[in-house]
Structures are given as C-alpha cells and as structure tokens.
Design a protein around this motif. Structure first.
Motif, mmCIF file in Angstrom:
data_model
loop_
_atom_site.group_PDB
_atom_site.id
_atom_site.type_symbol
_atom_site.label_atom_id
_atom_site.label_comp_id
_atom_site.label_asym_id
_atom_site.label_seq_id
_atom_site.Cartn_x
_atom_site.Cartn_y
_atom_site.Cartn_z
ATOM 1 N N GLY A 54 0.782 -1.227 0.000
ATOM 2 C CA GLY A 54 0.000 0.000 0.000
ATOM 3 C C GLY A 54 0.815 1.279 0.000
ATOM 4 N N SER A 55 2.106 1.201 -0.297
ATOM 5 C CA SER A 55 2.915 2.424 -0.337
ATOM 6 C C SER A 55 2.554 3.254 -1.557
ATOM 7 N N VAL A 56 2.529 4.581 -1.392
ATOM 8 C CA VAL A 56 2.126 5.509 -2.447
ATOM 9 C C VAL A 56 3.185 6.595 -2.593
ATOM 10 N N ASP A 57 3.585 6.868 -3.828
ATOM 11 C CA ASP A 57 4.470 7.989 -4.146
ATOM 12 C C ASP A 57 3.695 8.979 -5.004
ATOM 13 N N ILE A 58 3.873 10.279 -4.750
ATOM 14 C CA ILE A 58 3.297 11.323 -5.590
ATOM 15 C C ILE A 58 4.443 12.011 -6.328
ATOM 16 N N LEU A 59 4.389 12.000 -7.650
ATOM 17 C CA LEU A 59 5.428 12.597 -8.482
ATOM 18 C C LEU A 59 4.930 13.916 -9.065
ATOM 19 N N ASP A 60 5.842 14.845 -9.249
ATOM 20 C CA ASP A 60 5.532 16.123 -9.880
ATOM 21 C C ASP A 60 5.963 16.048 -11.339
ATOM 22 N N ARG A 61 4.989 15.966 -12.225
ATOM 23 C CA ARG A 61 5.298 15.834 -13.650
ATOM 24 C C ARG A 61 6.001 17.083 -14.196
ATOM 25 N N HIS A 62 5.707 18.242 -13.632
ATOM 26 C CA HIS A 62 6.305 19.486 -14.112
ATOM 27 C C HIS A 62 7.703 19.734 -13.543
#
Length: 585
Positions: free
Chosen positions: A352-360
C-alpha cells in the motif's frame, strides 16, 4: 464548498461535503425502518447532475445540491446494473432476466433531457448476461453503437427517432469478426476494433472513421500474434489508443496469467486526415503489465510492467521512452486530472505504499504515504486530494475511506462495518432550475464552478477524526512518510562543490551513500525530453544575445530577425514540455 463524496453501504447511501468540513449532508437509509427497502445499485452520472438508485421494485433518479429532489421513479423490478452515458443525457438499466419469459427485454434506455421525464423507455433490447450489455455512446452523446452479430450499427442521436437501429447512420462489418470494440472520446469520434488471433491468422487492431453508410476506410491498422484478448484505453483527446493484449497461456511457463504486449495506435487530423502510426511499445523487461494510463494531456502515458519489483516508464505519443523510475513494488499508476501530479501505488497484495510525483519537475517524488489494504484509489476532480478506500467484497475487514492531500497528509477518515462503493461527485456545469429540471446548455462560467482549494501542506485543516483514528489504531497510523531527497544527476568527485568544515580551513567533498552502478547509469542518462528542453534553451540564449545587439543599434540580418520572432513559439514548446525555470547560465 469543494467536491462532494458519495459512499454506499449495505443499508445507506451517504453524501459528504468535501474539504475541510466533510460534513454529512445526505443519508438515505433502507431496510427495516419502513423506508424504500434495500438499495441494490447506486450510481453518479459523469456530469454530476444525477444519482440513480435501484430498489427491488423501482429505480429512483435524484438531482439537487444534496440529492434532495426526486426527478422520476421508474417502475422497474430487480435492476442490478446502471449506466449513464458520458454526458449524462441517457440512463441505461439492466434487469435480471426472467426465466419464464424468454422474450423479456431486460435492457432499457431513458432520455433524461425530456421535460417532464417519461416513465416509458426510449429503447429496449435483450442482453442475457451482465457483461458488455450496455450500448456505447460518444463523448457528446450524439452517437450510439450496438453490435448485431458480425456488424456494428451506428446511429445519430437527434430528434424524436433517436434509437432507430434498423435505419442506422453507418455500419461497420470488418472482414474478420471482431471480439472487442470501443468508440473514442473525441468530439469527432472514431471506432477501434480488435480481432483475436485464430487459425494461424494474426490478431488485428484497427481504427475506423464514422462516415455515412458502410464504413470501409481504415485510418490505421496493426497486425500481430500472441493475442487472444485485449483491453483498450483511448487517450482523452481520442487521437491515440493503447491496446493491452493477453494470451490464454504463457508458453514460456513464467506467468500464470498469460503473455502481455502493449500496442499504440495514433493519428493526426480529423478522422486521420494527416495520417496514422502503429507501434508495439518496447518495454524491455519480461513479466506482466500491471497498469497503464494516459496523461490528461494525451501526449504521454505511463506503464508499470515486469516481475516484481516492477519497472515504471513514461512514453511519448510515438512510443519513445522519456523517463524511467527505479524498480519498485508498485502496480497502480494514476495521473491527476490536471496532469501535474502522478500517483504511483502498490495495492492489492502489495503493502500500500504511495508515491506522488511532480510531472512538471522532471517526475520528482514530492511525497510518500502508506494506504494499506486499498481497493479503490481516485483523484479528486480538482486534482488536490486523493480518495483511498477499503471496500467489500474485496476485503470484508477494515472497511473505510480516507482522504489525502497530495502532500501526503491524511485529512479525513471514516470507518464502516461494510463499505460497498465510494466516489467523488463532479461539478455540474449546468444550472438547476427551481422546479427540479436541469437546463441543457445554460452553462456556468468557469469561475462559478467549484474547485478544490489550492492549499499548501502547512495550511491544511486536519479533521479531528484523523487524530482519533491514529490514537485508536497506532499500528495503522498513516502519516506522511516524506519524499526522498533528490540528488539530481550523478557528478564525479572533481565536479562536486567543496564544503567548509566549521572550525577548520580544510575542505571536503560531501558525504553520501555510494550509488549502485545501475542507479548511476539511470540517473546520468538524459531523456529525449530533457535533450529537447536543453536545445530549446540554447535557442533562447541565442535570441537573448540578438535582442541585446538590437537594443544597441546593431543592424540584424533577416534570418536573425526571424529568429527573434520565433521566441513565443519556443516558449510555448517549453511550457508543453513542463519547463518552468529561468534561462540556464
């Protein structure tokens, strides 16, 4: 007020206000309290105008800010499936087939823009199974498609005679019988068909235009082997489609689920007037394809593939890899609605680990959190929050929903004994008239639409139930795990900046954990997208030099003046590539 939340249990359908209050604004109970009975199915329309609920003896259609207005009650029994058309103009219902009545037309379609709304369906037909029973509608609800054996019939939905499939606008009969088809979400829609491999003949994927009469023109086609079934996914603009093919068996005996391949078909211009392309997406690693999704811009897509730990790669519209992440135990990839952020998670049998990436920001990881036992994961329509939930029957314990800010902060949680369904309610771009009917075309201005509040992490309001949840479940406390500090591209020792140690005159290179050779090569590799940005920045620097000369009174050649005039175009290209910095020195 931000977007609303919808939650269905075995006894209630609840509606909550969004951030920051999360106040329950509507709850329709059922069961033994003398009300309407058990809710079999419930569904929100994509446009946010309607909620449909089916009971044993009727289907109820609700509208209003809190679903307080009953628009119509349809006299239907045992409706076990509901489906809205993309623009919310039509509702389709599927009733359980009657054993003693083989002629029963158990599928019905209702026009929701009639005033008053009729209790008689606009069209009825028979579908014995609940799989692929519904008609396919175009994005603007101006076309509908139905399969009649080996033939697809397309009708135009206009005027009173809307569902005349005996007099179709167009027909499509491929040379080889198709097994799957899907209409595109474009304003000028096309149709993609898939024919599986059979009797030594290759499988075929084809995009067709919708033209009057018998359709014979092919916009683009691709033939290949090792394909018994497929899953189609159009880009939001409807100018490209991804096809995930699967074989019934993996002849190499490496996978229980068969072999996977991914194909990309794209075209330019209305109905492919400027040509089309078809490629097999080169993944370069054995193993299953866990997930793939388009960016809302329709210019890129991401794929998670390979045996665990999986590889995560992003591709451009021609199937070229533009960026890869380090191998991770992840199987879910979701772009935010505005395309700025990307959620990469490991759900199901993963932790259940989640990463949020910044596309910009060159896919930089900006936050991490843990959402264990997640069976539903959805971005809010404004792209600011994330809904994760544990639902039955996927899991019958720890049912509940959580709302996260994209910074990784948990802002709301609610537990249920049995949670069956959750969703966001999108904003309706139409005004609701006082008598209960909805206008069809009186659109609100953009500033009148409700949006997620744009807030920073330190400004977030955490709902009190989060503190209570963490105290009650210390082992399940899901705090922000923080993003790993990015070190940028690998630099050799002689190129690193020296740091002064306090109290001494000596200098030393910064201490860091040695990077494995594989990670070093991946970090130092420049993607085609970054190369393009560097090339455009070089042109901008040249333009700046010419502009300085121009202000000093130096006479420029025509080619140099033309180069200066190209500056807006270059800046636009940089913006599309996600560049938001200043000129490099």
């Amino acid at each position: 007020m931000s977007f609303q939340l919808f939650a269905k249990t075995n006894s209630t359908v609840e509606v909550f206000q969004g951030y920051p209050s999360f106040e329950e604004i509507s709850s329709s109970k059922s069961g033994n309290d003398g009300t309407e009975g058990k809710v079999i199915q419930s569904l929100l329309s994509p446009c946010g105008r309607f909620m449909a609920k089916s009971y044993e003896s009727k289907v109820v259609l609700l509208i209003g800010e809190t679903w307080e207005i009953t628009l119509v009650e349809l006299p239907l029994k045992n409706v076990y499936d509901l489906k809205f058309s993309p623009s919310g103009n039509f509702l389709s219902t599927w009733e359980r087939p009657l054993v003693d009545d083989t002629e029963h037309l158990n599928c019905k379609i209702w026009n929701l823009n009639e005033s008053p709304l009729s209790t008689e369906p606009k069209y009825s037909y028979k579908a014995s199974t609940q799989s692929s029973w519904t008609l396919q509608f175009s994005k603007l609800d101006d076309y509908a498609i139905k399969s009649f054996g080996k033939e697809l019939r397309i009708i135009k939905l206009s005027g009173e005679d809307t569902f005349k499939f005996d007099k179709p606008f167009a027909t499509l009969t491929p040379d080889q019988p198709f097994t799957t088809y899907q209409i595109s979400p474009a304003e000028h829609p096309t149709i993609c068909t898939f024919t599986k491999e059979k009797s030594g003949k290759p499988a075929q994927l084809t995009i067709w235009p919708i033209t009057t009469g018998k359709i014979t023109k092919q916009i683009v086609t691709k033939q290949f082997f090792k394909a018994d079934s497929c899953h189609l996914k159009w880009s939001d603009l409807g100018n490209a489609i991804l096809c995930l093919t699967t074989t019934d068996f993996d002849h190499s005996n490496k996978s229980y689920y068969g072999e996977n391949n991914l194909y990309l078909l794209s075209f330019q211009g209305v109905n492919g007037a400027l040509g089309g392309e078809s490629v097999r997406v080169s993944l370069g690693k054995e193993g299953p394809i866990h997930d793939f999704n388009w960016s809302p811009t329709s210019r890129q897509f991401g794929v998670i593939y390979g045996f665990m730990p999986a590889t995560i790669t992003f591709f451009d519209l021609k199937g070229n890899a533009i960026h890869s992440l380090n191998e991770q135990r992840k199987n879910t990839l979701e772009f935010s609605p505005n395309g700025k952020y990307i959620l990469v998670g490991g759900f199901g049998n993963l932790q259940g680990s989640v990463d949020i990436l910044d596309r910009h920001d060159k896919f930089r990881c900006i936050s991490k959190f843990s959402a264990t036992n997640t069976s539903v994961c959805k971005w809010s329509p404004g792209g600011e929050f994330i809904l994760t939930a544990t639902t039955s029957p996927r899991l019958r314990v720890d049912n509940g929903l959580k709302i996260w800010h994209y910074s990784g902060t948990l802002v709301f949680v609610k537990e249920y004994k049995e949670l069956l369904k959750v969703d966001w309610r999108t904003n309706c771009p139409f005004r609701i008239i006082k008598d209960g009917y909805v206008t069809n075309g009186n659109k609100l201005k953009d500033e009148e639409l409700k949006q997620d509040p744009k807030i920073r992490k330190h400004q977030l309001e955490i709902h009190p139930v989060v503190t209570q949840f963490n105290l009650k479940n210390p082992n399940k406390s899901s705090t922000n795990l923080g993003a790993k500090k990015t070190t940028g591209a690998y630099k050799p020792p002689h190129a690193r900046k020296a740091t002064v140690v306090p109290g001494t005159t000596k200098t030393r290179a910064p201490q860091s954990t040695p990077t494995p050779p594989l990670q070093q090569s991946a970090a130092s590799q420049t993607s085609p997208e970054e190369k393009k940005i560097r090339s455009l920045l070089k042109k901008l620097r040249a333009i700046e030099s010419l502009k300085v000369k121009q202000t000093e009174g130096v006479k420029l050649e025509n080619t140099q003046v033309t180069k200066i005039q190209s500056e807006p175009k270059i800046l636009k290209e940089l913006e599309l590539l996600g560049w938001k910095g200043e000129l490099d020195s």
